[in-house]
Design a protein around this motif. Structure first.
Motif, PDB file in Angstrom:
ATOM      1  N   GLY A   1       0.814  -1.223   0.000  1.00 41.62           N
ATOM      2  CA  GLY A   1       0.000   0.000   0.000  1.00 41.62           C
ATOM      3  C   GLY A   1       0.840   1.262   0.000  1.00 41.62           C
ATOM      4  N   THR A   2       2.145   1.162   0.242  1.00 37.84           N
ATOM      5  CA  THR A   2       3.000   2.351   0.212  1.00 37.84           C
ATOM      6  C   THR A   2       3.454   2.621  -1.224  1.00 37.84           C
ATOM      7  N   ARG A   3       3.167   3.830  -1.696  1.00 40.06           N
ATOM      8  CA  ARG A   3       3.610   4.189  -3.053  1.00 40.06           C
ATOM      9  C   ARG A   3       4.997   4.807  -2.970  1.00 40.06           C
ATOM     10  N   ILE A   4       5.875   4.343  -3.812  1.00 40.41           N
ATOM     11  CA  ILE A   4       7.260   4.832  -3.778  1.00 40.41           C
ATOM     12  C   ILE A   4       7.697   5.216  -5.189  1.00 40.41           C
ATOM     13  N   ALA A   5       8.319   6.391  -5.307  1.00 41.21           N
ATOM     14  CA  ALA A   5       8.947   6.802  -6.566  1.00 41.21           C
ATOM     15  C   ALA A   5      10.448   6.918  -6.314  1.00 41.21           C
ATOM     16  N   LEU A   6      11.244   6.562  -7.310  1.00 41.95           N
ATOM     17  CA  LEU A   6      12.695   6.473  -7.117  1.00 41.95           C
ATOM     18  C   LEU A   6      13.450   7.485  -7.960  1.00 41.95           C
ATOM     19  N   PHE A   7      14.608   7.920  -7.444  1.00 45.35           N
ATOM     20  CA  PHE A   7      15.563   8.630  -8.295  1.00 45.35           C
ATOM     21  C   PHE A   7      16.972   8.139  -7.937  1.00 45.35           C
ATOM     22  N   GLY A   8      17.868   8.222  -8.924  1.00 45.09           N
ATOM     23  CA  GLY A   8      19.207   7.710  -8.683  1.00 45.09           C
ATOM     24  C   GLY A   8      20.256   8.542  -9.401  1.00 45.09           C
ATOM     25  N   LEU A   9      21.432   8.640  -8.783  1.00 46.01           N
ATOM     26  CA  LEU A   9      22.541   9.360  -9.409  1.00 46.01           C
ATOM     27  C   LEU A   9      23.657   8.396  -9.772  1.00 46.01           C
ATOM     28  N   GLY A  10      24.305   8.671 -10.902  1.00 47.99           N
ATOM     29  CA  GLY A  10      25.406   7.825 -11.331  1.00 47.99           C
ATOM     30  C   GLY A  10      26.264   8.535 -12.354  1.00 47.99           C
ATOM     31  N   ASP A  11      27.163   7.756 -12.939  1.00 50.71           N
ATOM     32  CA  ASP A  11      28.127   8.286 -13.907  1.00 50.71           C
ATOM     33  C   ASP A  11      28.119   7.340 -15.111  1.00 50.71           C
TER      34      ASP A  11
ATOM     35  N   GLY B   1      12.959   4.983 -12.400  1.00 52.27           N
ATOM     36  CA  GLY B   1      12.775   6.294 -11.769  1.00 52.27           C
ATOM     37  C   GLY B   1      13.668   7.297 -12.484  1.00 52.27           C
ATOM     38  N   LEU B   2      13.811   8.457 -11.897  1.00 52.55           N
ATOM     39  CA  LEU B   2      14.616   9.514 -12.529  1.00 52.55           C
ATOM     40  C   LEU B   2      16.106   9.192 -12.412  1.00 52.55           C
ATOM     41  N   ALA B   3      16.813   9.177 -13.546  1.00 53.62           N
ATOM     42  CA  ALA B   3      18.274   8.969 -13.538  1.00 53.62           C
ATOM     43  C   ALA B   3      18.963  10.313 -13.757  1.00 53.62           C
ATOM     44  N   LEU B   4      19.930  10.624 -12.886  1.00 50.46           N
ATOM     45  CA  LEU B   4      20.668  11.888 -12.999  1.00 50.46           C
ATOM     46  C   LEU B   4      22.160  11.583 -13.085  1.00 50.46           C
ATOM     47  N   ASP B   5      22.849  12.378 -13.897  1.00 48.54           N
ATOM     48  CA  ASP B   5      24.297  12.218 -14.031  1.00 48.54           C
ATOM     49  C   ASP B   5      24.952  13.593 -13.920  1.00 48.54           C
ATOM     50  N   ASP B   6      25.267  13.954 -12.689  1.00 50.72           N
ATOM     51  CA  ASP B   6      25.865  15.262 -12.407  1.00 50.72           C
ATOM     52  C   ASP B   6      27.292  15.367 -12.907  1.00 50.72           C
TER      53      ASP B   6
END
Ligand SMILES: Cc1cc2nc3c(=O)[nH]c(=O)nc-3n(C[C@H](O)[C@H](O)[C@H](O)COP(=O)(O)O)c2cc1C
Length: 185
Positions: A86-96, A147-152
């Protein structure tokens, strides 16, 4: 559809050099602090972060080669036994994606599987792989990131626009009122 004016969103992240923390703060700002009631470091809050909210946003970077960020690695065994049905979860992650092209944002995929095994509902925030240049990722399912992928490291100029677009996607998926509409009393 009637837009919701009120929602309790919790945010929890693990971050070694601060990039994921910064992204978490930006996501909070973008969704609106009136909706995102807490923004916690998993190193400090442990399983308390998973207490009921309408939505939990979970962020992690990837370290070693394809491993979870250290604080998440320590926390994950303590999540065993949690009932996240019942818990809704959205994900984001950082990588290279250039230096780790075979394990790009794997941490997000590892967390996805762990939280799914505890019953969480992970049906929000899937994100296109267009615009990235990696080879393999545990975070890709059916051709999309979970989920959202970010590459700083390699695409820092895209971080803010990606966060903005993802938050607006989340708002639409949740039926949440657009930014600037005041929370109901
Ligand atoms: C030793 C080391 C190992 C890394 N391993 C990976 C990896 O396997 N996959 C990936 O996508 N990124 C990897 N990264 C990149 C980090 O995830 C990236 O720098 C991230 O922005 C760090 O976020 P944080 O400061 O919030 O922990 C690695 C970075 C370092 C320095």
């Amino acid at each position: 559809m009637v837009n919701r004016l009120s929602m309790d969103i919790g945010l929890v992240y693990g971050s070694s050099t601060g990039r994921t923390r910064l992204a978490a703060e930006r996501i909070r700002e973008e969704l609106g602090p009136e909706f995102v009631r807490s923004c916690s470091d998993i190193r400090c809050c442990g399983r308390r972060a998973f207490e009921a909210e309408d939505l939990l946003i979970v962020g992690a970077s990837t370290w070693s080669v394809g491993e979870l960020q250290t604080d998440w690695e320590r926390a994950v065994p303590h999540l065993d036994g949690l009932d996240l049905r019942g818990t809704r979860i959205a994900l984001f992650g950082l990588g290279d994606q250039h230096n780790y092209r075979d394990t790009f944002v794997d941490g997000m995929g590892l967390l996805h599987d762990k939280l799914a095994s505890l019953g969480a509902r992970l049906d929000l925030g899937a994100w296109s792989v267009d615009g990235y240049g990696f080879r393999e990722s545990l975070a890709v399912r059916d051709g999309r990131f979970v989920g959202l992928a970010l590459d700083d490291e390699n695409q820092p100029e895209l971080t803010a626009p990606r966060i903005r677009a993802w938050c607006s996607q989340l708002r639409a998926e949740l039926g949440l009122a657009p930014r600037g509409v005041v929370r109901a009393a």
